[in-house]
Design a protein around this motif. Structure first.
Motif, PDB file in Angstrom:
ATOM      1  N   TYR A 137       0.915  -1.440  -0.101  1.00 57.51           N
ATOM      2  CA  TYR A 137       0.132  -0.150  -0.058  1.00 57.51           C
ATOM      3  C   TYR A 137       0.907   1.393   0.053  1.00 57.51           C
ATOM      4  CZ  TYR A 137       1.415   0.343   4.828  1.00 57.51           C
ATOM      5  OH  TYR A 137       1.901   0.491   6.041  1.00 57.51           O
ATOM      6  N   GLY A 138       0.513   2.309  -0.270  1.00 51.84           N
ATOM      7  CA  GLY A 138       1.082   3.785  -0.031  1.00 51.84           C
ATOM      8  C   GLY A 138       0.327   4.363   0.981  1.00 51.84           C
ATOM      9  N   THR A 139       1.159   5.556   1.520  1.00 50.30           N
ATOM     10  CA  THR A 139       0.590   6.444   2.564  1.00 50.30           C
ATOM     11  C   THR A 139      -0.005   7.342   2.083  1.00 50.30           C
ATOM     12  OG1 THR A 139       2.385   5.444   4.044  1.00 50.30           O
ATOM     13  CG2 THR A 139       1.463   7.461   4.661  1.00 50.30           C
ATOM     14  N   VAL A 140      -1.141   7.887   2.636  1.00 54.13           N
ATOM     15  CA  VAL A 140      -1.966   9.056   2.145  1.00 54.13           C
ATOM     16  C   VAL A 140      -2.606   9.937   3.582  1.00 54.13           C
ATOM     17  CG1 VAL A 140      -2.538   8.039   0.111  1.00 54.13           C
ATOM     18  CG2 VAL A 140      -4.143   7.756   1.954  1.00 54.13           C
ATOM     19  N   PRO A 141      -2.808  11.125   3.130  1.00 53.81           N
ATOM     20  CA  PRO A 141      -3.352  11.799   4.210  1.00 53.81           C
ATOM     21  C   PRO A 141      -4.894  11.705   4.121  1.00 53.81           C
ATOM     22  CG  PRO A 141      -2.680  13.349   2.347  1.00 53.81           C
ATOM     23  CD  PRO A 141      -2.340  11.975   2.118  1.00 53.81           C
ATOM     24  N   LEU A 142      -5.444  11.792   5.276  1.00 51.55           N
ATOM     25  CA  LEU A 142      -6.928  11.721   5.181  1.00 51.55           C
ATOM     26  C   LEU A 142      -7.413  12.875   5.972  1.00 51.55           C
ATOM     27  CD1 LEU A 142      -9.381   9.825   4.500  1.00 51.55           C
ATOM     28  CD2 LEU A 142      -9.033   8.955   6.960  1.00 51.55           C
ATOM     29  N   VAL A 143      -8.384  13.910   5.435  1.00 53.00           N
ATOM     30  CA  VAL A 143      -8.910  15.213   5.896  1.00 53.00           C
ATOM     31  C   VAL A 143     -10.352  15.352   5.715  1.00 53.00           C
ATOM     32  CG1 VAL A 143      -6.527  16.053   5.150  1.00 53.00           C
ATOM     33  CG2 VAL A 143      -8.599  16.407   3.717  1.00 53.00           C
ATOM     34  N   THR A 208      -2.489   7.485   6.778  1.00 56.32           N
ATOM     35  CA  THR A 208      -2.853   5.933   6.964  1.00 56.32           C
ATOM     36  C   THR A 208      -2.517   5.629   5.682  1.00 56.32           C
ATOM     37  OG1 THR A 208      -4.696   4.620   7.516  1.00 56.32           O
ATOM     38  CG2 THR A 208      -5.162   6.452   6.275  1.00 56.32           C
ATOM     39  N   SER A 209      -3.082   4.137   5.644  1.00 55.78           N
ATOM     40  CA  SER A 209      -2.705   3.390   4.354  1.00 55.78           C
ATOM     41  C   SER A 209      -3.688   3.948   3.218  1.00 55.78           C
ATOM     42  CB  SER A 209      -2.851   1.903   4.435  1.00 55.78           C
ATOM     43  OG  SER A 209      -4.014   1.303   4.699  1.00 55.78           O
ATOM     44  N   SER A 210      -3.435   3.782   1.927  1.00 53.91           N
ATOM     45  CA  SER A 210      -4.319   4.103   0.864  1.00 53.91           C
ATOM     46  C   SER A 210      -5.369   3.022   1.054  1.00 53.91           C
ATOM     47  CB  SER A 210      -3.518   3.791  -0.458  1.00 53.91           C
ATOM     48  OG  SER A 210      -2.877   2.706  -0.659  1.00 53.91           O
ATOM     49  N   ILE A 211      -5.212   1.997   1.352  1.00 55.08           N
ATOM     50  CA  ILE A 211      -6.465   0.883   1.570  1.00 55.08           C
ATOM     51  C   ILE A 211      -7.461   1.284   2.676  1.00 55.08           C
ATOM     52  CG2 ILE A 211      -6.699  -1.531   2.462  1.00 55.08           C
ATOM     53  CD1 ILE A 211      -3.988  -2.167   1.201  1.00 55.08           C
ATOM     54  N   ASP A 212      -6.837   1.618   3.859  1.00 48.65           N
ATOM     55  CA  ASP A 212      -7.978   1.902   4.937  1.00 48.65           C
ATOM     56  C   ASP A 212      -8.499   3.352   4.371  1.00 48.65           C
ATOM     57  OD1 ASP A 212      -7.823   0.132   6.731  1.00 48.65           O
ATOM     58  OD2 ASP A 212      -6.479   1.099   8.108  1.00 48.65           O
ATOM     59  N   ALA A 214      -9.123   4.636   1.645  1.00 52.15           N
ATOM     60  CA  ALA A 214     -10.493   4.677   0.550  1.00 52.15           C
ATOM     61  C   ALA A 214     -11.490   3.798   1.245  1.00 52.15           C
ATOM     62  CB  ALA A 214      -9.814   3.557  -0.549  1.00 52.15           C
ATOM     63  N   ASN A 215     -11.457   3.057   2.248  1.00 49.28           N
ATOM     64  CA  ASN A 215     -12.531   2.444   2.859  1.00 49.28           C
ATOM     65  C   ASN A 215     -13.356   3.384   3.604  1.00 49.28           C
ATOM     66  OD1 ASN A 215     -14.134   0.077   3.974  1.00 49.28           O
ATOM     67  ND2 ASN A 215     -12.933   0.341   5.824  1.00 49.28           N
ATOM     68  N   LEU A 216     -12.429   4.244   4.415  1.00 52.44           N
ATOM     69  CA  LEU A 216     -13.140   5.206   5.384  1.00 52.44           C
ATOM     70  C   LEU A 216     -13.980   6.339   4.538  1.00 52.44           C
ATOM     71  CD1 LEU A 216      -9.905   5.556   7.956  1.00 52.44           C
ATOM     72  CD2 LEU A 216     -12.282   4.685   8.456  1.00 52.44           C
ATOM     73  N   VAL A 217     -13.404   6.619   3.533  1.00 55.87           N
ATOM     74  CA  VAL A 217     -13.900   7.605   2.674  1.00 55.87           C
ATOM     75  C   VAL A 217     -15.346   7.320   2.270  1.00 55.87           C
ATOM     76  CG1 VAL A 217     -13.949   8.983   0.384  1.00 55.87           C
ATOM     77  CG2 VAL A 217     -12.070   8.982   1.891  1.00 55.87           C
ATOM     78  N   SER A 218     -15.429   5.793   1.935  1.00 54.18           N
ATOM     79  CA  SER A 218     -16.740   5.392   1.434  1.00 54.18           C
ATOM     80  C   SER A 218     -17.712   5.215   2.726  1.00 54.18           C
ATOM     81  CB  SER A 218     -16.536   3.915   0.731  1.00 54.18           C
ATOM     82  OG  SER A 218     -16.140   2.933   1.973  1.00 54.18           O
ATOM     83  N   GLN A 219     -17.020   5.068   3.854  1.00 55.92           N
ATOM     84  CA  GLN A 219     -17.844   4.981   5.074  1.00 55.92           C
ATOM     85  C   GLN A 219     -18.339   6.322   5.598  1.00 55.92           C
ATOM     86  OE1 GLN A 219     -16.962   2.163   8.299  1.00 55.92           O
ATOM     87  NE2 GLN A 219     -15.282   1.623   7.073  1.00 55.92           N
ATOM     88  N   TYR A 220     -17.644   7.526   5.616  1.00 56.44           N
ATOM     89  CA  TYR A 220     -17.530   8.772   6.223  1.00 56.44           C
ATOM     90  C   TYR A 220     -17.688   9.806   4.943  1.00 56.44           C
ATOM     91  CZ  TYR A 220     -16.788   6.215  10.631  1.00 56.44           C
ATOM     92  OH  TYR A 220     -16.847   5.490  11.430  1.00 56.44           O
ATOM     93  N   ILE A 225      -9.556  12.345   0.635  1.00 56.01           N
ATOM     94  CA  ILE A 225      -8.094  11.996   0.387  1.00 56.01           C
ATOM     95  C   ILE A 225      -7.827  13.102  -0.341  1.00 56.01           C
ATOM     96  CG2 ILE A 225      -6.344  10.606  -0.338  1.00 56.01           C
ATOM     97  CD1 ILE A 225      -8.414   8.143   0.182  1.00 56.01           C
ATOM     98  N   PRO A 226      -6.713  13.813  -0.027  1.00 52.80           N
ATOM     99  CA  PRO A 226      -6.194  14.935  -0.944  1.00 52.80           C
ATOM    100  C   PRO A 226      -5.539  14.323  -2.167  1.00 52.80           C
ATOM    101  CG  PRO A 226      -5.766  15.504   1.207  1.00 52.80           C
ATOM    102  CD  PRO A 226      -6.198  14.215   1.200  1.00 52.80           C
ATOM    103  N   ASP A 227      -5.753  15.127  -3.528  1.00 49.07           N
ATOM    104  CA  ASP A 227      -5.223  14.627  -4.565  1.00 49.07           C
ATOM    105  C   ASP A 227      -3.743  14.716  -4.682  1.00 49.07           C
ATOM    106  OD1 ASP A 227      -4.928  13.772  -7.338  1.00 49.07           O
ATOM    107  OD2 ASP A 227      -5.718  15.554  -8.164  1.00 49.07           O
ATOM    108  N   LEU A 228      -2.993  13.972  -3.803  1.00 45.23           N
ATOM    109  CA  LEU A 228      -1.520  13.629  -3.806  1.00 45.23           C
ATOM    110  C   LEU A 228      -1.130  12.395  -4.079  1.00 45.23           C
ATOM    111  CD1 LEU A 228      -1.251  15.667  -0.160  1.00 45.23           C
ATOM    112  CD2 LEU A 228      -0.721  16.632  -2.638  1.00 45.23           C
ATOM    113  N   PRO A 229       0.097  12.258  -4.558  1.00 44.59           N
ATOM    114  CA  PRO A 229       0.754  10.954  -4.730  1.00 44.59           C
ATOM    115  C   PRO A 229       1.107  10.268  -3.592  1.00 44.59           C
ATOM    116  CG  PRO A 229       2.282  12.748  -5.294  1.00 44.59           C
ATOM    117  CD  PRO A 229       1.206  13.552  -5.204  1.00 44.59           C
ATOM    118  N   ALA A 230       0.681   8.820  -3.414  1.00 40.77           N
ATOM    119  CA  ALA A 230       0.817   8.192  -2.388  1.00 40.77           C
ATOM    120  C   ALA A 230       2.459   8.220  -2.183  1.00 40.77           C
ATOM    121  CB  ALA A 230       0.227   6.902  -2.404  1.00 40.77           C
ATOM    122  N   ARG A 231       2.849   8.431  -0.939  1.00 38.87           N
ATOM    123  CA  ARG A 231       4.217   8.298  -0.472  1.00 38.87           C
ATOM    124  C   ARG A 231       4.486   6.835   0.093  1.00 38.87           C
ATOM    125  NH1 ARG A 231       6.484  13.090   0.998  1.00 38.87           N
ATOM    126  NH2 ARG A 231       8.418  12.175   1.416  1.00 38.87           N
TER     127      ARG A 231
END
Length: 273
Positions: A137-143, A208-212, A214-220, A225-231
Motif C-alpha cells: 500500500y501507499g501512505t496518504v493523508p486523510l482530511v 494512514t494506508s491508501s487501503i484504509d 479508501a474504505n473510510l472515505v466510503s463510510q464517512y 483524500i487530497p489529490d496527492l501521490p501516495a508516499r
C-alpha cells in the motif's frame, strides 16, 4: 469460493511440511535474526501441527481485519487469508486479540504463532521474522472534505501549523516523522482511532494506508483524500517468531503457491485491493 487446484495444493503442502519439519536452518540465513531461540524449543510449525490449530494475533480494528457489525464475525482480507492457510493445513484458527503497540511483544512472548498482515518495518524486523509480502500500500493523508483544498502538496502536510494524527504502534507513527517532520504529531492509542481525531477536529489530518483511507472515505462522506501521490509504498507480510526459519520457509512456500495459482490475486480483488 474454492477451486479444483486445492486437493493438489494440499498434497503438495503436506509433502513440504514433512520435508521442512526435519530441516535445520542454515547459519547463513538472515531473515528474522538469530535462529537459536527457535531452535531450542523447535519450530512453531511443529507445535501448530501437533496442536491442530494456529494461533493468530490480530488487532481487528482496520479494513483488513475487523468485526462485521451485522454478523459479529471476524472479516477482511487478513482473516480470509489465514482461513485459507488453515484449510490447506487441515487445522483450526485461534484468533488472539492484540493491539498495535503490543503486536511484537505478543509474538515474542509466544502468545500467538503468527500475526495477520503487518507492514514491513525495520524496528519490527529486529524482534520478529516476516513472511514474503501478501499485499502492499501507499501512505496518504486523510482530511475533512471541507478542507481538502488546503492540502494540495506534501509541503502543506509538513507544516508546523498542522496536527497529524497516527495510530500508536503502527508504521505510520514512524513514517509521520519522515514525511512530516515539521508537523505536530499526535499518536493515538487503540481503541481510539486516528480518523476520529480528524472527524472531531482534534487533528488537521491523519496519515494512514491508501487501503484504509479508501474504505473510510466510503463510510464517512465528510472525509476525503487530497489529490496527492501516495508516499512510501510499503509491503505487508505476516509476522513470525524471530529466527524460526522452518515456519518462515513454509509460509513463504504457501504464499508463493497462492500467487501462482491465482488464489491470492482473487482474494485481493474480492476486497478491492
Amino acid at each position: 469460493m474454492r477451486h479444483g487446484y486445492r486437493p493438489v495444493l494440499g498434497l503438495f503442502l503436506l509433502v513440504m511440511v514433512i520435508l521442512m519439519v526435519g530441516c535445520t536452518p542454515s547459519e547463513g540465513g538472515t531473515q528474522g535474526g538469530d535462529s537459536s531461540a527457535a531452535g531450542s524449543r523447535g519450530s512453531a510449525l511443529d507445535q501448530i501441527l501437533e496442536r491442530g490449530s494456529i494461533r493468530v494475533g490480530t488487532t481487528g480494528d482496520y479494513f483488513l481485519s475487523f468485526i462485521d457489525p451485522e454478523t459479529g464475525e471476524r472479516a477482511g482480507f487478513e482473516i480470509e487469508l489465514v482461513q485459507m492457510l488453515a484449510e490447506d493445513l487441515d487445522i483450526e484458527v485461534e484468533w488472539v486479540q492484540t493491539d498495535w503497540a503490543n503486536l511484537i511483544s505478543g509474538i515474542a512472548a509466544g502468545k500467538y504463532d503468527i500475526t495477520g498482515a503487518a507492514s514491513y518495518n525495520m524496528g519490527r524486523a529486529r524482534s520478529a521474522g516476516y513472511t514474503n509480502p501478501v499485499l502492499d500500500y501507499g501512505t496518504v493523508p486523510l482530511v475533512l472534505a471541507a478542507r481538502v483544498g488546503e492540502f494540495s502538496t506534501w509541503e502543506d502536510v509538513n507544516s508546523g501549523n498542522v496536527t497529524v494524527a497516527v495510530r500508536q504502534g503502527t508504521s505510520f507513527e514512524d513514517l509521520s516523522r519522515v514525511i512530516a517532520p515539521e508537523a505536530q504529531i499526535t499518536a493515538i492509542a487503540s481503541p481510539a482511532t486516528e480518523y476520529q481525531e480528524v472527524l472531531t477536529g482534534k487533528a488537521d489530518l491523519a496519515l494512514t494506508s491508501s487501503i484504509d483511507a479508501a474504505n473510510l472515505v466510503s463510510q464517512y462522506p465528510q472525509l476525503a483524500i487530497p489529490d496527492l501521490p501516495a508516499r512510501v509504498r510499503t509491503p505487508i507480510g505476516m509476522l513470525t517468531p524471530r529466527g524460526d526459519f522452518t515456519l518462515i520457509n513454509f509460509l513463504n512456500t504457501w504464499i508463493a503457491s497462492q500467487e501462482y495459482s491465482g488464489a491470492l490475486e482473487e482474494l485481493r480483488q474480492r476486497w478491492n485491493l
